[in-house]
Design an enzyme around this catalytic site. Structure first.
Site, PDB file in Angstrom:
ATOM      1  N   ASP A  73       0.851  -1.182   0.000  1.00 25.46           N
ATOM      2  CA  ASP A  73       0.000   0.000   0.000  1.00 25.46           C
ATOM      3  C   ASP A  73       0.887   1.232   0.000  1.00 25.46           C
ATOM      4  OD1 ASP A  73       0.112   1.050   3.051  1.00 25.46           O
ATOM      5  OD2 ASP A  73      -0.055  -1.127   3.076  1.00 25.46           O
ATOM      6  N   ASP A 162     -10.025   3.217   5.720  1.00 27.81           N
ATOM      7  CA  ASP A 162      -8.929   3.164   6.683  1.00 27.81           C
ATOM      8  C   ASP A 162      -9.389   3.885   7.937  1.00 27.81           C
ATOM      9  OD1 ASP A 162      -6.612   3.397   8.174  1.00 27.81           O
ATOM     10  OD2 ASP A 162      -5.510   4.568   6.684  1.00 27.81           O
ATOM     11  N   GLU A 164      -8.597   4.155  11.916  1.00 28.34           N
ATOM     12  CA  GLU A 164      -7.578   3.832  12.910  1.00 28.34           C
ATOM     13  C   GLU A 164      -7.290   5.062  13.766  1.00 28.34           C
ATOM     14  OE1 GLU A 164      -3.467   3.954  11.411  1.00 28.34           O
ATOM     15  OE2 GLU A 164      -4.323   3.818   9.373  1.00 28.34           O
TER      16      GLU A 164
END
Length: 274
Positions: A73, A162, A164
């Site tokens: 990534d 994503d 987090e």
């Protein structure tokens, strides 16, 4: 410690150690000095940004009898990527940061997204969530409108949320656990409505437990991409019996972030094809 006297005046002068202590004291009290906590600029977040700080780093994965497919990534931190070199090293899939919040697009997205595709990789885009800046639905729209869509071409993976640690403030973005679950659900629902695909969720178990209360309701529909820099993926968040992808290191060859898809290349293609 001996006292040294000046040749011109005869008066005692400070030894070097005393001067060093004074300098260190100044550094520690000066804003921006080495070691001071600094908030990164908006837009600089990327997959796994908080993993080492919060979960630490262990060894690399052991060899496994389960066939796994190597992937990477990337974000603006990697700049222009040498995709041919990655392909020749065995990397067959990639995710590229497209957006963050509703205020940032990756300036290298074109080179990274198109370049990985051109080498033959199966690739997709990801969105770094900032639940404190806009609604989940608004961020899903921004993501789809700026590279996060999906097409049935056999080489495009569904988009990734994503979610987090917040690199700009409180870990859970000021949300309660129920509020975070609602925000995530809104993003996922809008993404599915716009693309026809269920987005992948990228997260770490410790963050998911802290900020959603280890909510189990997304495991039946949304593939899991787990972040853990260690020899195994470890305990997964509630609701998932297995991970689809695993980000196992941030210090791999060429680009840093390396991942393992839980299956052979034909399973990566199956996810791309829906």
């Amino acid at each position: 410690m001996p006292v040294h006297r000046s040749r011109t005046t005869g008066r005692p002068r400070l030894a070097a150690a005393g001067t060093l202590l004074a300098v260190l004291s100044l550094l520690l009290t000066t804003p921006g000095a080495a070691g001071a906590d600094e908030i990164p600029p908006r837009g600089s977040a990327h997959l796994g940004m908080g993993v080492i700080a919060h979960d630490g780093r262990g060894g690399l994965p052991h060899d496994s009898r389960v066939v796994q497919t190597e992937g990477v990534d990337v974000s603006s931190h990697q700049g222009n990527v040498d995709w041919s070199r990655l392909w020749n090293s065995g990397v067959k899939w990639a995710y590229v940061k497209a957006t963050e919040g509703t205020y940032y697009t990756n300036p290298y997205f074109g080179q990274q997204y198109t370049g990985s595709y051109s080498t033959g990789m199966i690739r997709g885009a990801y969105h770094f969530a900032t639940p404190d800046t806009a609604t989940g639905a608004a961020q899903a729209d921004y993501f789809v409108n700026h590279g996060g869509g999906w097409s049935r071409d056999g080489q495009t993976l569904p988009g990734v949320l994503d979610i987090e640690w917040n690199p700009y403030g409180a870990a859970c973005f000021g949300k309660t656990q129920s509020g975070m679950v609602t925000w995530i659900r809104d993003f996922l629902s809008r993404y599915r409505a716009r693309t026809g695909r269920d987005a992948v969720i990228y997260t770490a178990t410790s963050w998911w437990t802290q900020c959603t209360g280890n909510y189990s309701g997304f495991g039946a529909s949304n593939p899991l991409w787990i972040a853990r820099y260690n020899t195994t993926p470890g305990t997964l968040p509630a609701g998932w019996a297995y991970q689809t992808m695993w980000q196992y290191t941030s210090s791999g060859p060429i680009v840093g972030d390396h991942n393992k898809f839980n299956g052979a290349l034909d399973r990566v293609a199956a996810l791309a094809n829906g």
